[in-house]
Motif scaffolding. Structure first.
Motif, PDB file in Angstrom:
ATOM      1  N   THR A 264       0.835  -1.207   0.000  1.00  0.00           N
ATOM      2  CA  THR A 264       0.000   0.000   0.000  1.00  0.00           C
ATOM      3  C   THR A 264       0.866   1.251   0.000  1.00  0.00           C
ATOM      4  O   THR A 264       0.643   2.186  -0.782  1.00  0.00           O
ATOM      5  CB  THR A 264      -0.927   0.007   1.222  1.00  0.00           C
ATOM      6  OG1 THR A 264      -1.760  -1.153   1.204  1.00  0.00           O
ATOM      7  CG2 THR A 264      -1.816   1.253   1.225  1.00  0.00           C
ATOM      8  N   LEU A 265       1.873   1.268   0.880  1.00  0.00           N
ATOM      9  CA  LEU A 265       2.774   2.415   0.939  1.00  0.00           C
ATOM     10  C   LEU A 265       3.517   2.587  -0.387  1.00  0.00           C
ATOM     11  O   LEU A 265       3.718   3.719  -0.861  1.00  0.00           O
ATOM     12  CB  LEU A 265       3.767   2.231   2.087  1.00  0.00           C
ATOM     13  CG  LEU A 265       4.853   3.306   2.245  1.00  0.00           C
ATOM     14  CD1 LEU A 265       4.251   4.693   2.347  1.00  0.00           C
ATOM     15  CD2 LEU A 265       5.716   3.009   3.467  1.00  0.00           C
ATOM     16  N   HIS A 266       3.914   1.483  -0.995  1.00  0.00           N
ATOM     17  CA  HIS A 266       4.595   1.541  -2.287  1.00  0.00           C
ATOM     18  C   HIS A 266       3.712   2.217  -3.327  1.00  0.00           C
ATOM     19  O   HIS A 266       4.161   3.102  -4.065  1.00  0.00           O
ATOM     20  CB  HIS A 266       4.947   0.122  -2.725  1.00  0.00           C
ATOM     21  CG  HIS A 266       5.610   0.037  -4.068  1.00  0.00           C
ATOM     22  ND1 HIS A 266       6.880   0.523  -4.301  1.00  0.00           N
ATOM     23  CD2 HIS A 266       5.173  -0.470  -5.255  1.00  0.00           C
ATOM     24  CE1 HIS A 266       7.207   0.312  -5.570  1.00  0.00           C
ATOM     25  NE2 HIS A 266       6.187  -0.283  -6.160  1.00  0.00           N
ATOM     26  N   ALA A 267       2.449   1.830  -3.384  1.00  0.00           N
ATOM     27  CA  ALA A 267       1.532   2.412  -4.364  1.00  0.00           C
ATOM     28  C   ALA A 267       1.298   3.900  -4.104  1.00  0.00           C
ATOM     29  O   ALA A 267       1.270   4.718  -5.031  1.00  0.00           O
ATOM     30  CB  ALA A 267       0.201   1.658  -4.346  1.00  0.00           C
ATOM     31  N   VAL A 268       1.145   4.255  -2.835  1.00  0.00           N
ATOM     32  CA  VAL A 268       0.907   5.664  -2.483  1.00  0.00           C
ATOM     33  C   VAL A 268       2.127   6.514  -2.816  1.00  0.00           C
ATOM     34  O   VAL A 268       2.010   7.631  -3.351  1.00  0.00           O
ATOM     35  CB  VAL A 268       0.536   5.790  -0.993  1.00  0.00           C
ATOM     36  CG1 VAL A 268       0.417   7.252  -0.592  1.00  0.00           C
ATOM     37  CG2 VAL A 268      -0.769   5.058  -0.708  1.00  0.00           C
ATOM     38  N   ALA A 269       3.323   6.008  -2.512  1.00  0.00           N
ATOM     39  CA  ALA A 269       4.552   6.750  -2.790  1.00  0.00           C
ATOM     40  C   ALA A 269       4.743   6.944  -4.293  1.00  0.00           C
ATOM     41  O   ALA A 269       5.096   8.040  -4.755  1.00  0.00           O
ATOM     42  CB  ALA A 269       5.755   6.027  -2.189  1.00  0.00           C
ATOM     43  N   LEU A 270       4.507   5.903  -5.073  1.00  0.00           N
ATOM     44  CA  LEU A 270       4.662   6.016  -6.517  1.00  0.00           C
ATOM     45  C   LEU A 270       3.626   6.952  -7.116  1.00  0.00           C
ATOM     46  O   LEU A 270       3.917   7.734  -8.025  1.00  0.00           O
ATOM     47  CB  LEU A 270       4.542   4.634  -7.160  1.00  0.00           C
ATOM     48  CG  LEU A 270       5.755   3.724  -7.059  1.00  0.00           C
ATOM     49  CD1 LEU A 270       5.476   2.399  -7.762  1.00  0.00           C
ATOM     50  CD2 LEU A 270       6.984   4.373  -7.678  1.00  0.00           C
ATOM     51  N   SER A 271       2.407   6.881  -6.621  1.00  0.00           N
ATOM     52  CA  SER A 271       1.353   7.762  -7.132  1.00  0.00           C
ATOM     53  C   SER A 271       1.694   9.226  -6.897  1.00  0.00           C
ATOM     54  O   SER A 271       1.543  10.071  -7.786  1.00  0.00           O
ATOM     55  CB  SER A 271       0.020   7.419  -6.453  1.00  0.00           C
ATOM     56  OG  SER A 271      -1.001   8.302  -6.864  1.00  0.00           O
ATOM     57  N   ALA A 272       2.187   9.533  -5.697  1.00  0.00           N
ATOM     58  CA  ALA A 272       2.535  10.917  -5.376  1.00  0.00           C
ATOM     59  C   ALA A 272       3.712  11.393  -6.214  1.00  0.00           C
ATOM     60  O   ALA A 272       3.712  12.521  -6.735  1.00  0.00           O
ATOM     61  CB  ALA A 272       2.857  11.039  -3.885  1.00  0.00           C
ATOM     62  N   ALA A 273       4.736  10.549  -6.356  1.00  0.00           N
ATOM     63  CA  ALA A 273       5.902  10.930  -7.158  1.00  0.00           C
ATOM     64  C   ALA A 273       5.520  11.115  -8.625  1.00  0.00           C
ATOM     65  O   ALA A 273       5.974  12.056  -9.289  1.00  0.00           O
ATOM     66  CB  ALA A 273       6.993   9.867  -7.023  1.00  0.00           C
ATOM     67  N   TRP A 274       4.686  10.229  -9.135  1.00  0.00           N
ATOM     68  CA  TRP A 274       4.250  10.323 -10.528  1.00  0.00           C
ATOM     69  C   TRP A 274       3.484  11.621 -10.761  1.00  0.00           C
ATOM     70  O   TRP A 274       3.690  12.315 -11.757  1.00  0.00           O
ATOM     71  CB  TRP A 274       3.388   9.116 -10.881  1.00  0.00           C
ATOM     72  CG  TRP A 274       2.923   9.091 -12.309  1.00  0.00           C
ATOM     73  CD1 TRP A 274       3.578   8.556 -13.377  1.00  0.00           C
ATOM     74  CD2 TRP A 274       1.696   9.627 -12.810  1.00  0.00           C
ATOM     75  NE1 TRP A 274       2.836   8.724 -14.521  1.00  0.00           N
ATOM     76  CE2 TRP A 274       1.673   9.382 -14.212  1.00  0.00           C
ATOM     77  CE3 TRP A 274       0.616  10.289 -12.228  1.00  0.00           C
ATOM     78  CZ2 TRP A 274       0.606   9.779 -15.016  1.00  0.00           C
ATOM     79  CZ3 TRP A 274      -0.441  10.692 -13.033  1.00  0.00           C
ATOM     80  CH2 TRP A 274      -0.437  10.434 -14.407  1.00  0.00           C
ATOM     81  N   ALA A 275       2.580  11.957  -9.825  1.00  0.00           N
ATOM     82  CA  ALA A 275       1.800  13.193  -9.974  1.00  0.00           C
ATOM     83  C   ALA A 275       2.712  14.413  -9.975  1.00  0.00           C
ATOM     84  O   ALA A 275       2.553  15.329 -10.787  1.00  0.00           O
ATOM     85  CB  ALA A 275       0.767  13.298  -8.852  1.00  0.00           C
ATOM     86  N   LEU A 276       3.681  14.441  -9.064  1.00  0.00           N
ATOM     87  CA  LEU A 276       4.589  15.583  -8.973  1.00  0.00           C
ATOM     88  C   LEU A 276       5.491  15.680 -10.193  1.00  0.00           C
ATOM     89  O   LEU A 276       5.878  16.767 -10.615  1.00  0.00           O
ATOM     90  CB  LEU A 276       5.417  15.472  -7.693  1.00  0.00           C
ATOM     91  CG  LEU A 276       6.382  16.613  -7.370  1.00  0.00           C
ATOM     92  CD1 LEU A 276       5.672  17.965  -7.372  1.00  0.00           C
ATOM     93  CD2 LEU A 276       7.047  16.370  -6.019  1.00  0.00           C
ATOM     94  N   PHE A 277       5.813  14.547 -10.783  1.00  0.00           N
ATOM     95  CA  PHE A 277       6.692  14.510 -11.953  1.00  0.00           C
ATOM     96  C   PHE A 277       6.028  15.102 -13.193  1.00  0.00           C
ATOM     97  O   PHE A 277       6.701  15.682 -14.045  1.00  0.00           O
ATOM     98  CB  PHE A 277       7.109  13.060 -12.219  1.00  0.00           C
ATOM     99  CG  PHE A 277       7.836  12.858 -13.513  1.00  0.00           C
ATOM    100  CD1 PHE A 277       9.156  13.267 -13.660  1.00  0.00           C
ATOM    101  CD2 PHE A 277       7.208  12.250 -14.598  1.00  0.00           C
ATOM    102  CE1 PHE A 277       9.831  13.082 -14.855  1.00  0.00           C
ATOM    103  CE2 PHE A 277       7.874  12.050 -15.793  1.00  0.00           C
ATOM    104  CZ  PHE A 277       9.186  12.469 -15.924  1.00  0.00           C
ATOM    105  N   GLN A 278       4.712  14.965 -13.296  1.00  0.00           N
ATOM    106  CA  GLN A 278       4.018  15.428 -14.496  1.00  0.00           C
ATOM    107  C   GLN A 278       4.081  16.946 -14.632  1.00  0.00           C
ATOM    108  O   GLN A 278       3.896  17.675 -13.665  1.00  0.00           O
ATOM    109  CB  GLN A 278       2.552  14.992 -14.467  1.00  0.00           C
ATOM    110  CG  GLN A 278       2.350  13.498 -14.318  1.00  0.00           C
ATOM    111  CD  GLN A 278       3.031  12.703 -15.411  1.00  0.00           C
ATOM    112  OE1 GLN A 278       2.859  12.973 -16.598  1.00  0.00           O
ATOM    113  NE2 GLN A 278       3.817  11.719 -15.009  1.00  0.00           N
ATOM    114  N   GLU A 279       4.330  17.422 -15.829  1.00  0.00           N
ATOM    115  CA  GLU A 279       4.385  18.862 -16.087  1.00  0.00           C
ATOM    116  C   GLU A 279       3.004  19.359 -16.503  1.00  0.00           C
ATOM    117  O   GLU A 279       2.692  19.516 -17.683  1.00  0.00           O
ATOM    118  CB  GLU A 279       5.431  19.165 -17.158  1.00  0.00           C
ATOM    119  CG  GLU A 279       6.853  18.840 -16.725  1.00  0.00           C
ATOM    120  CD  GLU A 279       7.878  19.210 -17.780  1.00  0.00           C
ATOM    121  OE1 GLU A 279       7.478  19.733 -18.841  1.00  0.00           O
ATOM    122  OE2 GLU A 279       9.079  18.963 -17.553  1.00  0.00           O
ATOM    123  N   ASP A 280       2.176  19.585 -15.513  1.00  0.00           N
ATOM    124  CA  ASP A 280       0.808  20.045 -15.733  1.00  0.00           C
ATOM    125  C   ASP A 280       0.530  21.165 -14.745  1.00  0.00           C
ATOM    126  O   ASP A 280       0.356  20.914 -13.557  1.00  0.00           O
ATOM    127  CB  ASP A 280      -0.170  18.887 -15.532  1.00  0.00           C
ATOM    128  CG  ASP A 280      -1.617  19.277 -15.801  1.00  0.00           C
ATOM    129  OD1 ASP A 280      -1.894  20.488 -15.963  1.00  0.00           O
ATOM    130  OD2 ASP A 280      -2.479  18.370 -15.841  1.00  0.00           O
TER     131      ASP A 280
END
Length: 355
Positions: free
Chosen positions: A262-278
Motif C-alpha cells: 500500500t505504501l509503495h503504491a501511495v509513494a509512486l502515485s505521489a511521485a508520478w503526480a509531482l513529476f508530471q508537467e501540468d
C-alpha cells in the motif's frame, strides 16, 4: 496507472544495487563512493555535467538505498536540495557554484521545521534586504546534516534563502536522533547572504519534493525490512517448526506485506503526480492531495509495521549486530520529521474539508 519503472529508473536502481553489493559501508563512508559512481549527477542539469533526470529517477535511487537502510545524506541533498532548486530556478552564478559541487559530493540540506511547526507554511524566520545583501534571522529545528552541509535551504518570510553552511552568525546545537544521523537546531543571527541567494517563493516546491523524497525512503525501508523479516520467520525454528508455519506468524507477516504494498503504491502515485508537467489548478491540487495522503500513510503505518517486524524477530530485534535496528530507527525519525500521525491527520482533514 502504470507505475512500472522505465529504462532510466531501472538503470539508476541497478547502479545503486550493484554499488551496495560491492561496498560494505552503510554510513557516511559510503557517501564519497556514491559521488564517485556518478549517482549524484543524475538530477543535475546537463550543462553542469549531469544527466538532467528528475524526481522518478531520484526516487528510485532513494528507495534502493533505503532498502538496505543506508544512512547517507542522499535524501537531504537531492530531495531537500537539488530537486527543489531545479524546480524554482537558480540564477546562473549560484547554479554554477551549487550544482558542480553536488556532483563532487557536496551536501545540501533544508531547514524545513520551526519549533512546534513541522513543515512550517508561515515561517517566522526573517530575510531583510540590506542593499546587495540579505540578512537572515530565526531559528529552525531538526535540520539533518547541518554540520556538513555546504548550503542550507532556509524558508523565510520573504522567500527561500540559500545560506552558505560556513557563514558567520550560524549556531548549531546537536539534537538526538534514533538513527544517529547528525541533526541540529540551527540559529541564524543576521546571517548575510548575497541578494541573489534569496529566491522568491519556493516553499511549496521545497515541501512537495521533500515529502515525495521521504515517501520514497519510507517505501524502501519497509520493503527492506519485510524481506529481512520474511527470511527470518522462514528459517527460524521454534518447537521444531519454522516460525512461518505458525498461523499467527504467517498472518502478521502478511499484514505487514499488505502495508508495504500500500505504501509503495501511495509513494509512486505521489511521485508520478509531482513529476508530471501540468500547471493546471486541478493537477496541482491532485499533487498536494496525494502528498498529504502519503505523509499520513508514512507517519501512521510505517512505525507500526516496523514494530510488528521487531516483534517477529524476538530477541534478535535488539541485537545491534543485526540490521533490523537500522530500519526501525530511520523509520522513527522519518515519522518525527513529518510531524507524527496526529499532525498529518489534521493536515489531511483540513485539506479534505477545504475541498
Amino acid at each position: 496507472m502504470d507505475f512500472t519503472r522505465d529504462e532510466s529508473q531501472d538503470a539508476v536502481a541497478e547502479v545503486v544495487v550493484s554499488l551496495l553489493e560491492r561496498e560494505s559501508a552503510r554510513d557516511a563512508a559510503l557517501w564519497p563512493i556514491i559521488a564517485e559512481s556518478g549517482l549524484l549527477a543524475v538530477p543535475l542539469p546537463e550543462r553542469f555535467g549531469g544527466d538532467d533526470m528528475g524526481l522518478l529517477e531520484v526516487s528510485a535511487m532513494l528507495t534502493e538505498l533505503a532498502t538496505d537502510a543506508a544512512q547517507v545524506p542522499a535524501l537531504a541533498t537531492l530531495a531537500f536540495g537539488v530537486l527543489p532548486l531545479k524546480a524554482i530556478g537558480l540564477p546562473d552564478a549560484l547554479a554554477e557554484k551549487v550544482f558542480p559541487a553536488v556532483a563532487e559530493g557536496a551536501v545540501l540540506t533544508a531547514a524545513l521545521h520551526e519549533t512546534g511547526a513541522p513543515f512550517t507554511v508561515k515561517p517566522e524566520t526573517t530575510a531583510v534586504s540590506d542593499g546587495a545583501t540579505v540578512r537572515v534571522t530565526g531559528a529552525k529545528v531538526a535540520v539533518p546534516y547541518a554540520d556538513t552541509a555546504r548550503w542550507i535551504l532556509v524558508p523565510t518570510d520573504n522567500g527561500l534563502a540559500v545560506v552558505d553552511g560556513d557563514a558567520a552568525g550560524i549556531t548549531r546545537t546537536a539534537s538526538p536522533t534514533s538513527d544517529g544521523v547528525p541533526e541540529f537546531s540551527v540559529r541564524f543571527d543576521g546571517v548575510a547572504i548575497p541578494a541573489e541567494q534569496l529566491l522568491p517563493g519556493g516553499l511549496t516546491e521545497l515541501h512537495r519534493f521533500a515529502l515525495a523524497g521521504l515517501g520514497s525512503v519510507a517505501d524502501g525501508l519497509l520493503e527492506g525490512v519485510v524481506a529481512l523479516t520474511a527470511e527470518h520467520v522462514r528459517t527460524r525454528q521454534q518447537f521444531g517448526r519454522a516460525l512461518a508455519e505458525f498461523q499467527a506468524v504467517a498472518q502478521q507477516i502478511a499484514d505487514v506485506y499488505v502495508v508495504s504494498r500500500t505504501l509503495h503504491a501511495v509513494a509512486l502515485s505521489a511521485a508520478w503526480a509531482l513529476f508530471q508537467e501540468d500547471p493546471s489548478a486541478e493537477h496541482l491540487e491532485r499533487i498536494d492531495d496525494d502528498l498529504d495522503v502519503l505523509a499520513y500513510t508514512v507517519a501512521s503505518e510505517l512505525p507500526a509495521a516496523m514494530q510488528q517486524c521487531h516483534h517477529l524477530h524476538g530477541g534478535l530485534g535488539v541485537d545491534i549486530t543485526h540490521p533490523l535496528h537500522r530500519y526501525y530507527s530511520q523509520a522513527k525519525d522519518i515519522a518525527r520529521w513529518l510531524g507524527g500521525e496526529s499532525f498529518r491527520l489534521d493536515r489531511l482533514g483540513a485539506r479534505c474539508s477545504s475541498n
